[in-house]
Every structure is written in C-alpha cells, then in structure tokens.
Scaffold this motif. Structure first.
Motif, PDB file in Angstrom:
ATOM      1  N   ARG A 216       0.638  -1.197  -0.052  1.00 55.47           N
ATOM      2  CA  ARG A 216      -0.079  -0.090  -0.156  1.00 55.47           C
ATOM      3  C   ARG A 216       0.917   1.359   0.014  1.00 55.47           C
ATOM      4  N   GLY A 217       0.477   2.138  -0.678  1.00 54.13           N
ATOM      5  CA  GLY A 217       1.253   3.585  -0.708  1.00 54.13           C
ATOM      6  C   GLY A 217       0.770   4.661   0.181  1.00 54.13           C
ATOM      7  N   LYS A 218       1.583   5.624   0.273  1.00 52.27           N
ATOM      8  CA  LYS A 218       1.243   6.865   0.989  1.00 52.27           C
ATOM      9  C   LYS A 218       1.613   8.062   0.009  1.00 52.27           C
ATOM     10  N   TYR A 219       0.827   9.123   0.158  1.00 54.25           N
ATOM     11  CA  TYR A 219       0.853  10.325  -0.460  1.00 54.25           C
ATOM     12  C   TYR A 219       1.225  11.608   0.270  1.00 54.25           C
ATOM     13  N   PHE A 220       1.976  12.528  -0.185  1.00 52.67           N
ATOM     14  CA  PHE A 220       2.435  13.895   0.437  1.00 52.67           C
ATOM     15  C   PHE A 220       2.231  14.929  -0.442  1.00 52.67           C
ATOM     16  N   TRP A 221       1.697  16.009  -0.134  1.00 56.30           N
ATOM     17  CA  TRP A 221       1.778  17.385  -1.111  1.00 56.30           C
ATOM     18  C   TRP A 221       1.973  18.522  -0.367  1.00 56.30           C
ATOM     19  N   GLY A 222       2.339  19.528  -1.096  1.00 61.12           N
ATOM     20  CA  GLY A 222       2.618  20.869  -0.675  1.00 61.12           C
ATOM     21  C   GLY A 222       2.441  21.909  -1.639  1.00 61.12           C
ATOM     22  N   VAL A 223       1.904  23.037  -1.395  1.00 61.26           N
ATOM     23  CA  VAL A 223       1.475  24.295  -2.072  1.00 61.26           C
ATOM     24  C   VAL A 223       2.298  25.461  -1.468  1.00 61.26           C
ATOM     25  N   SER A 224       3.205  26.290  -2.330  1.00 58.47           N
ATOM     26  CA  SER A 224       3.819  27.261  -1.764  1.00 58.47           C
ATOM     27  C   SER A 224       3.768  28.448  -2.663  1.00 58.47           C
ATOM     28  N   HIS A 225       3.240  29.620  -2.633  1.00 63.18           N
ATOM     29  CA  HIS A 225       3.221  30.872  -3.372  1.00 63.18           C
ATOM     30  C   HIS A 225       2.596  31.966  -2.896  1.00 63.18           C
ATOM     31  N   GLY A 226       3.606  32.993  -2.477  1.00 66.37           N
ATOM     32  CA  GLY A 226       2.911  34.188  -1.789  1.00 66.37           C
ATOM     33  C   GLY A 226       2.658  33.814  -0.291  1.00 66.37           C
ATOM     34  N   ALA A 227       1.501  34.137   0.237  1.00 67.23           N
ATOM     35  CA  ALA A 227       1.105  34.009   1.531  1.00 67.23           C
ATOM     36  C   ALA A 227       0.643  32.576   1.743  1.00 67.23           C
ATOM     37  N   VAL A 228       0.301  31.816   0.526  1.00 70.32           N
ATOM     38  CA  VAL A 228      -0.275  30.626   0.678  1.00 70.32           C
ATOM     39  C   VAL A 228       0.997  29.395   0.898  1.00 70.32           C
ATOM     40  N   PRO A 304       9.727  17.766  -4.220  1.00 68.48           N
ATOM     41  CA  PRO A 304       9.846  17.777  -2.641  1.00 68.48           C
ATOM     42  C   PRO A 304      10.237  19.284  -2.364  1.00 68.48           C
ATOM     43  N   HIS A 305      11.024  19.999  -3.043  1.00 66.19           N
ATOM     44  CA  HIS A 305      11.268  21.514  -2.902  1.00 66.19           C
ATOM     45  C   HIS A 305       9.854  22.250  -2.651  1.00 66.19           C
ATOM     46  N   ALA A 306       8.902  22.166  -3.354  1.00 67.44           N
ATOM     47  CA  ALA A 306       7.669  22.881  -3.026  1.00 67.44           C
ATOM     48  C   ALA A 306       7.256  22.299  -1.794  1.00 67.44           C
ATOM     49  N   LEU A 307       7.223  21.249  -1.340  1.00 65.82           N
ATOM     50  CA  LEU A 307       6.802  20.867   0.206  1.00 65.82           C
ATOM     51  C   LEU A 307       7.680  21.404   1.334  1.00 65.82           C
ATOM     52  N   LEU A 308       8.935  21.478   0.946  1.00 71.45           N
ATOM     53  CA  LEU A 308       9.909  22.180   2.066  1.00 71.45           C
ATOM     54  C   LEU A 308       9.623  23.773   1.998  1.00 71.45           C
ATOM     55  N   ARG A 309       9.265  24.294   0.852  1.00 71.64           N
ATOM     56  CA  ARG A 309       8.896  25.779   0.873  1.00 71.64           C
ATOM     57  C   ARG A 309       7.503  26.075   1.892  1.00 71.64           C
ATOM     58  N   ALA A 310       6.647  24.792   1.689  1.00 70.50           N
ATOM     59  CA  ALA A 310       5.272  24.906   2.384  1.00 70.50           C
ATOM     60  C   ALA A 310       5.661  24.966   3.743  1.00 70.50           C
ATOM     61  N   LEU A 311       6.745  24.180   4.312  1.00 68.69           N
ATOM     62  CA  LEU A 311       6.911  23.831   5.572  1.00 68.69           C
ATOM     63  C   LEU A 311       8.149  25.201   6.149  1.00 68.69           C
ATOM     64  N   GLY A 312       8.428  26.083   5.594  1.00 75.36           N
ATOM     65  CA  GLY A 312       9.193  26.929   5.904  1.00 75.36           C
ATOM     66  C   GLY A 312      10.738  27.011   5.603  1.00 75.36           C
ATOM     67  N   GLY A 313      11.034  25.814   4.710  1.00 81.50           N
ATOM     68  CA  GLY A 313      12.356  25.376   4.214  1.00 81.50           C
ATOM     69  C   GLY A 313      12.675  25.670   2.701  1.00 81.50           C
TER      70      GLY A 313
END
Length: 376
Positions: A216-228, A304-313
């Motif tokens: 079975r799999g698992k998924y992760f997602w992130g969005v980072s743009h401006g204040a979002v 993964p870069h987009a997810l890191l940006r969404a987490l402040g990295g």
C-alpha cells in the motif's frame, strides 16, 4: 490550483498502481529493463536503468494532465525518453491511447506479444483510483495553468525499485535502501521564474496490507506561493539530539569529515534516492540533506522542494551558497526549474550542477554552509 492538485494526487496514485503491477509480474519485470545510453545516461552510475514502468507512468501523467489542462501540454517534462526497444530490436514510441484496449495493443508490441502483462498495465493506466482526500481549504492561489510547467520523475530510485529489497525498520527511522525509497515525484513550477509552487510525492511501497499482504502507498503534497503555504505534513518538532544530516553513501570524504565535526558521527545517516532523502527532511527523519555533486536533476528536486517551502524551508545550490557573501539563502541561491544549462546536452542540461542542500530551518542551513565553507 485546487483542481490541479486533486488531479496530480490522482495520477500519482495511478502511477503507484502501475509501479506495483510491474513488480507483481516478477519474471516479466526482468525483461522490461534496458540500460540507458548516450546523453540520457546518468554519469553517476555504472549502470542506470530505464524501465517500461518509468516510461508508462510518465506518459500517463502527461496524457491525463494535458487532457484536463491543455494549456500545460507543451510544458510537461519528464526524466525518460518514451522510446522503448522490444525483444526484436524494434523501437516503439510509448504513448497512452484514448482507450484501455488501444493502450494494451501498443504495450503488447513492447512486451513481445505478452497480452496478459500488457492488459494488466493498460488496466492500471486507465483505471481511476479511489478518491484521494486532500484538505484544500484556503487553496486560493492566483495562478493560471498557462503560467505553470511540470517536472515528472516517474520512479525515483529506479535501482532500488528494480532490486526490490523489502527492508524492515521500526517506525520513525529512515530506510537506507529498498522499495521504500522508490517514489513518484510530480513538481509544478512557475514558467516565468522557475519557482516551485506545488509538489506531489507518492510512495508506492509504504507498507504491507496486514490483511492481504499486498503493498500500500502513501502520498504527500504541498503548495507554496506568496502567502499560501499548505502541506499534508505538519512541520516536525525541533530535534533535541542536535543537527542530523542524511547523505549519499558516495558523498565526498571531506564533506563527511566536516559534518562529523559539526554533528557528531551518530548524526550522519545514509539513504538511497534523492527524492527519498529530501522526503526524510520533510518528515523530520533528518534535519538536512546535502549533496556536493551535480548528480541530481530538476525532476528529482522540484516536487519535494515545493513541500519544503510550504514548511518554511527550501533547497539551495550548495556551490552558490558557499560562494555567496550576502547569506546562505536568497533568490540567487534557491534552486529554480525553468532554465536549462545551455552549455550541456541531454539530461545534463537539467542537472542541479552546484549540488544542493535541502533544509527546514535557515539557522541549520547557516551551520551547514559554515562547516563546509573553504572545504569544497
């Protein structure tokens, strides 16, 4: 953007299904592998393999995204060539057709007439997975699909996928190698600036189903743009044991020695797959991922870069950071995804040539670059 995210989550899960179907046909799977050659060959490895699963997944994502967002069709890039050679030495251009039957017929020409396998693959390609829930409340991002491009890595850590080892470790620890390290990566970037704005990661081999025994799999997602800044993962709590770093086992000795002095030998960890190592940083299994060589590519890092940006990295070019006088992270050092290396050809045009550092906390990035400055 919410519609695009839901679509990418769905096609990434379809990709995970394709990866699992290919591994279930073990004797056949060995026949699906062909070595990359010429400009498409990754110089880091003695053998670098392209699998039919890679090609099929990439073309499926290209097909499905282009169908829903035709304005993006010319800006969906992947790692793989879609030319595949069958056992008769014939070159077949792999595409996803409008019906399952047509796709199965095309795949049968790649699989030397193996209609059972081609039908299984075609079914996985055309069958929509169960609805994937993503909390997209607040995802009001003023971007149009016509402003965006996509990078696909259909199966990152292909060698681990091919080898197929099933590592068993306790929860909360990273996997050094094995099927867990194989990921589907879909990253979205702004065409104008190269900024990564959305990422979807699917881990097809996350855990075994206790009832049926299947993967079975698992998924992760992130969005980072401006204040979002939204992410499926919460920002991990700060670790109490000091800075931890994940590396490639082939990392330069001078880097290992500098980081041992900074972190201590017990805080250096090793894992396979660039995408998986960055995922370890996203999940808090490591604080930082460092690679001093230019052996990763835009398709490895965009999602993964987009997810890191969404987490402040974020993710920076290591060489530029070490040469910079103004600090460790700014617009000049952050990785971007829209411009090729003009002096290179083939896959190397899209290499992250200066190496990289993936991080969640700017203070940890400062410590890392301080320890490495003057050593590389």
């Amino acid at each position: 953007m919410a519609d695009l995210l839901r679509l990418l989550l769905r096609v990434a899960e379809k990709a995970g299904n394709v990866a699992r179907v290919c591994r279930q046909e073990a004797p056949l799977f060995q026949l699906l592998v062909q070595e990359k050659t010429g400009d498409d060959k990754n110089k880091k490895f003695v053998q670098d393999f392209k699998t039919l699963a890679d090609v099929v997944i990439q073309e499926m994502i290209r097909h499905d995204v282009g169908a829903q967002f035709p304005e993006m069709a010319g800006f969906i890039h992947g790692e793989e060539s879609n030319k595949f050679e069958n056992g008769l030495g014939e070159n077949v251009i792999v595409t996803v057709c409008s019906t399952e039957q047509e796709t199965a017929k095309l795949l049968a020409t790649v699989l030397d007439g193996n209609h059972t396998a081609s039908s299984l693959l075609a079914r996985a390609i055309h069958q929509d997975p169960a609805t994937i829930e993503a909390n997209t409340d607040g995802l009001a991002v003023p971007l149009s699909p016509s402003e965006l491009g996509i990078w696909i890595d259909p199966i990152d850590a292909t060698s681990q996928y091919i080898e197929g080892r099933e590592e068993v470790l306790e929860e909360g620890h990273l996997f050094p190698s094995g099927l867990h390290c194989a990921l589907v990566l879909i990253g979205v970037y702004l065409r104008s600036t190269g900024e990564p704005v959305m990422g979807v990661i699917n881990q097809p081999f996350h855990h075994k189903d206790p009832a049926g025994g299947g993967w079975r799999g698992k998924y992760f997602w992130g969005v980072s743009h401006g204040a979002v800044n939204l992410c499926s993962e919460s920002r991990p709590a700060a670790s109490s044991g000091g800075l931890s770093v994940v590396l490639s086992s082939s990392e330069k000795q001078v880097v290992k020695e500098a980081l041992t002095s900074l972190c201590g030998p017990d805080r250096l960890m090793y894992a396979s797959g660039a995408g998986y190592k960055i995922l370890c940083v996203i999940q808090g299994l490591a604080d930082v991922y460092i690679l001093s060589e230019g052996s990763t590519f835009k398709w490895d890092s965009c999602a993964p870069h987009a997810l890191l940006r969404a987490l402040g990295g974020g993710m920076v070019d290591l060489k530029k950071c070490l040469q910079s006088d103004v600090g460790t992270q700014d617009q000049q050092t952050e990785l971007t995804y829209h411009q090729p290396n003009a002096e290179c050809k083939g896959a190397d045009r899209w290499a992250n040539y200066g190496g990289l550092v993936a991080y969640r906390d700017c203070s940890q990035l400062c410590s890392i670059t301080g320890a490495l400055r003057g050593k590389l």
